[in-house]
Design an enzyme around this catalytic site. Structure first.
Site, PDB file in Angstrom:
ATOM      1  N   HIS A  13      -0.657  -2.090  -7.197  1.00  0.00           N
ATOM      2  CA  HIS A  13      -1.470  -1.858  -5.992  1.00  0.00           C
ATOM      3  C   HIS A  13      -2.957  -1.957  -6.316  1.00  0.00           C
ATOM      4  O   HIS A  13      -3.554  -1.039  -6.873  1.00  0.00           O
ATOM      5  CB  HIS A  13      -1.119  -0.471  -5.424  1.00  0.00           C
ATOM      6  CG  HIS A  13      -1.795  -0.153  -4.141  1.00  0.00           C
ATOM      7  ND1 HIS A  13      -2.069   1.128  -3.732  1.00  0.00           N
ATOM      8  CD2 HIS A  13      -2.282  -0.960  -3.150  1.00  0.00           C
ATOM      9  CE1 HIS A  13      -2.682   1.103  -2.565  1.00  0.00           C
ATOM     10  NE2 HIS A  13      -2.827  -0.148  -2.190  1.00  0.00           N
ATOM     11  N   SER A  33       0.829  -1.216   0.000  1.00  0.00           N
ATOM     12  CA  SER A  33       0.000   0.000   0.000  1.00  0.00           C
ATOM     13  C   SER A  33       0.855   1.253   0.000  1.00  0.00           C
ATOM     14  O   SER A  33       0.311   2.359  -0.019  1.00  0.00           O
ATOM     15  CB  SER A  33      -0.877   0.027   1.242  1.00  0.00           C
ATOM     16  OG  SER A  33      -1.693  -1.097   1.289  1.00  0.00           O
ATOM     17  N   ASN A  75      -3.448   6.614  -1.094  1.00  0.00           N
ATOM     18  CA  ASN A  75      -3.336   6.621   0.368  1.00  0.00           C
ATOM     19  C   ASN A  75      -2.711   7.913   0.895  1.00  0.00           C
ATOM     20  O   ASN A  75      -3.009   8.345   2.017  1.00  0.00           O
ATOM     21  CB  ASN A  75      -2.551   5.398   0.847  1.00  0.00           C
ATOM     22  CG  ASN A  75      -3.387   4.137   0.690  1.00  0.00           C
ATOM     23  OD1 ASN A  75      -4.606   4.223   0.539  1.00  0.00           O
ATOM     24  ND2 ASN A  75      -2.766   2.988   0.720  1.00  0.00           N
ATOM     25  N   GLU A  90      -2.972   1.024  -8.994  1.00  0.00           N
ATOM     26  CA  GLU A  90      -1.849   1.966  -9.084  1.00  0.00           C
ATOM     27  C   GLU A  90      -0.626   1.156  -9.508  1.00  0.00           C
ATOM     28  O   GLU A  90      -0.306   0.141  -8.881  1.00  0.00           O
ATOM     29  CB  GLU A  90      -1.577   2.616  -7.720  1.00  0.00           C
ATOM     30  CG  GLU A  90      -2.606   3.664  -7.319  1.00  0.00           C
ATOM     31  CD  GLU A  90      -2.227   4.400  -6.030  1.00  0.00           C
ATOM     32  OE1 GLU A  90      -2.331   5.622  -5.991  1.00  0.00           O
ATOM     33  OE2 GLU A  90      -1.830   3.731  -5.042  1.00  0.00           O
TER      34      GLU A  90
HETATM   35  P1  NAD Z   1      -3.780 -10.210   5.321  1.00  0.00           P
HETATM   36  O1  NAD Z   1      -3.176 -10.142   6.681  1.00  0.00           O
HETATM   37  O2  NAD Z   1      -5.245 -10.343   5.153  1.00  0.00           O
HETATM   38  O3  NAD Z   1      -3.096 -11.436   4.516  1.00  0.00           O
HETATM   39  C1  NAD Z   1      -1.704 -11.640   4.465  1.00  0.00           C
HETATM   40  C2  NAD Z   1      -1.456 -13.140   4.275  1.00  0.00           C
HETATM   41  O4  NAD Z   1      -0.051 -13.315   4.079  1.00  0.00           O
HETATM   42  C3  NAD Z   1      -1.834 -13.992   5.484  1.00  0.00           C
HETATM   43  O5  NAD Z   1      -2.707 -15.056   5.056  1.00  0.00           O
HETATM   44  C4  NAD Z   1      -0.506 -14.543   6.001  1.00  0.00           C
HETATM   45  O6  NAD Z   1      -0.597 -15.875   6.501  1.00  0.00           O
HETATM   46  C5  NAD Z   1       0.335 -14.503   4.748  1.00  0.00           C
HETATM   47  N1  NAD Z   1       1.779 -14.428   4.991  1.00  0.00           N
HETATM   48  C6  NAD Z   1       2.442 -13.820   6.026  1.00  0.00           C
HETATM   49  N2  NAD Z   1       3.771 -13.956   5.848  1.00  0.00           N
HETATM   50  C7  NAD Z   1       3.946 -14.643   4.687  1.00  0.00           C
HETATM   51  C8  NAD Z   1       5.091 -15.097   3.980  1.00  0.00           C
HETATM   52  N3  NAD Z   1       6.320 -14.847   4.420  1.00  0.00           N
HETATM   53  N4  NAD Z   1       4.904 -15.805   2.845  1.00  0.00           N
HETATM   54  C9  NAD Z   1       3.659 -16.063   2.392  1.00  0.00           C
HETATM   55  N5  NAD Z   1       2.524 -15.676   3.023  1.00  0.00           N
HETATM   56  C10 NAD Z   1       2.674 -14.959   4.152  1.00  0.00           C
HETATM   57  O7  NAD Z   1      -3.221  -8.902   4.564  1.00  0.00           O
HETATM   58  P2  NAD Z   1      -3.933  -8.086   3.380  1.00  0.00           P
HETATM   59  O8  NAD Z   1      -4.904  -7.134   3.957  1.00  0.00           O
HETATM   60  O9  NAD Z   1      -4.327  -9.041   2.326  1.00  0.00           O
HETATM   61  O10 NAD Z   1      -2.698  -7.198   2.883  1.00  0.00           O
HETATM   62  C11 NAD Z   1      -1.717  -7.727   2.033  1.00  0.00           C
HETATM   63  C12 NAD Z   1      -1.013  -6.578   1.334  1.00  0.00           C
HETATM   64  O11 NAD Z   1      -1.972  -5.851   0.564  1.00  0.00           O
HETATM   65  C13 NAD Z   1      -0.362  -5.553   2.263  1.00  0.00           C
HETATM   66  O12 NAD Z   1       0.818  -5.084   1.686  1.00  0.00           O
HETATM   67  C14 NAD Z   1      -1.410  -4.443   2.346  1.00  0.00           C
HETATM   68  O13 NAD Z   1      -0.840  -3.183   2.654  1.00  0.00           O
HETATM   69  C15 NAD Z   1      -1.921  -4.473   0.922  1.00  0.00           C
HETATM   70  N6  NAD Z   1      -3.265  -3.908   0.744  1.00  0.00           N
HETATM   71  C16 NAD Z   1      -4.245  -4.172   1.638  1.00  0.00           C
HETATM   72  C17 NAD Z   1      -5.526  -3.646   1.433  1.00  0.00           C
HETATM   73  C18 NAD Z   1      -6.655  -3.933   2.393  1.00  0.00           C
HETATM   74  O14 NAD Z   1      -7.654  -3.196   2.386  1.00  0.00           O
HETATM   75  N7  NAD Z   1      -6.561  -5.000   3.197  1.00  0.00           N
HETATM   76  C19 NAD Z   1      -5.772  -2.840   0.309  1.00  0.00           C
HETATM   77  C20 NAD Z   1      -4.749  -2.625  -0.619  1.00  0.00           C
HETATM   78  C21 NAD Z   1      -3.485  -3.157  -0.383  1.00  0.00           C
END
Ligand code: NAD
Length: 283
Positions: A140, A119, A190, A152
């Site tokens: 993104h 993000s 963001n 993005e």
């Molecule tokens: P999340 O916590 O829902 O999921 C992350 C997953 O990654 C988990 O299932 C975890 O077990 C797994 N994980 C952790 N370490 C790992 C590794 N070393 N190898 C493989 N898997 C691993 O997180 P999310 O909300 O899906 O966010 C993921 C990314 O997306 C982040 O960078 C976040 O900033 C970005 N993002 C999130 C949103 C949102 O609204 N949630 C929106 C846009 C971008």
């Protein structure tokens, strides 16, 4: 470059959605999560979502089944070796992402593109770890990926024109609108959104209006589809605090200083929708 087989790393909120979007666009998708339960739950929830779409008549049953068949879980990161591209979606922690990019540099085939769904972390730092900076880029997606139209696309210093063009074309092929933005903290969305959420929390703390009314005026007066406080509850107040802290540090300006009320709520474990309470209550 043909991006036929794409691996998604992290099967959480975003990884699941991104995997679904890719599978619906006829890509072969490999889904990996460090937690095998998350990976299996991810595959099951994507299949359930696709079948639900078909049941509601929003998707042809054959298209839904084809997308489900295009998805496959992998139980080791080393199995990304057949992928033409990898999209990383592990939690927003630089140390974690650096470790993943170092491993991807080792396991992905040399011509594979490595994209991060961060993000707002520094894409140059991830590129440096990968040993193939020209193939690293930010891609993104927004939550939920199947319905949000924007991607993005973030070029790092060494990202090649070919990598950039391939990712812009892929985003379009997924039915998204790609917008190129600079590799700057929070990128564009963001960077604008979170200071606004922070200001809404200051307004609440200073008694300008109630939480309901702050959201109501932003919906009615600024045509926002959701108020900033409800949005903060949706994102998670802990995530909101982390993002503002990283802006304050990386952009070196007090204007991003998180509101003390936000800190208090996070310290008390009031984190928004995921804990049932934030600025509003959720049952
Ligand atoms: P999340 O916590 O829902 O999921 C992350 C997953 O990654 C988990 O299932 C975890 O077990 C797994 N994980 C952790 N370490 C790992 C590794 N070393 N190898 C493989 N898997 C691993 O997180 P999310 O909300 O899906 O966010 C993921 C990314 O997306 C982040 O960078 C976040 O900033 C970005 N993002 C999130 C949103 C949102 O609204 N949630 C929106 C846009 C971008």
């Amino acid at each position: 470059m043909n991006l036929n087989c794409i691996a998604v790393i992290g099967a959480g909120t975003m990884g699941r959605g991104i995997a679904q979007v890719l599978a619906q666009a006829s890509r072969e998708v490999l889904l990996y999560d460090a937690d095998p339960c998350a990976r299996e739950q991810g595959l099951a929830s994507i299949a359930a979502r696709l079948r639900q779409q078909a049941a509601k008549g929003r998707l042809e049953p054959a298209a839904s089944e084809a997308a489900i068949a295009a998805l496959r879980g992998i139980d080791q990161l080393a199995a990304v070796g057949t992928a033409d591209m990898v999209v990383e979606a592990v939690p927003e922690r630089l140390d974690l992402k650096l470790a993943v990019f170092a491993q991807l540099g080792q396991f992905a085939k040399s011509e594979a593109i490595l994209a991060s769904n961060t993000s707002g972390l520094d894409i140059d730092a991830l590129a440096a770890e990968s040993g193939r900076s020209d193939k690293v880029i930010g891609m993104h997606f927004f939550n939920p990926p199947p319905t949000m139209p924007l991607v993005e696309v973030v070029r790092a210093t060494a990202t090649s024109d070919e990598t950039f063009a391939s990712v812009m074309a892929l985003a379009q092929d997924l039915g998204k609108t790609p917008v190129a933005v600079a590799n700057s903290p929070g990128f564009a969305v963001n960077r604008v959104l979170f200071p606004m959420i922070n200001e809404a929390i200051y307004a609440l703390a200073e008694g300008v209006a109630s939480a309901e009314d702050i959201d109501r005026v932003m919906v009615l007066g600024a045509s926002h589809p959701i108020g900033p406080l409800a949005l903060a509850d949706y994102v998670g107040l802990d995530v909101t605090l982390d993002i503002l802290e990283s802006f304050a540090q990386r952009l070196d300006s007090s204007k991003y200083r998180p509101c003390p009320l936000l800190r208090e709520m996070v310290a008390q474990g009031t984190l928004g929708r995921k804990t049932g309470r934030g600025f509003f209550s959720y049952s």
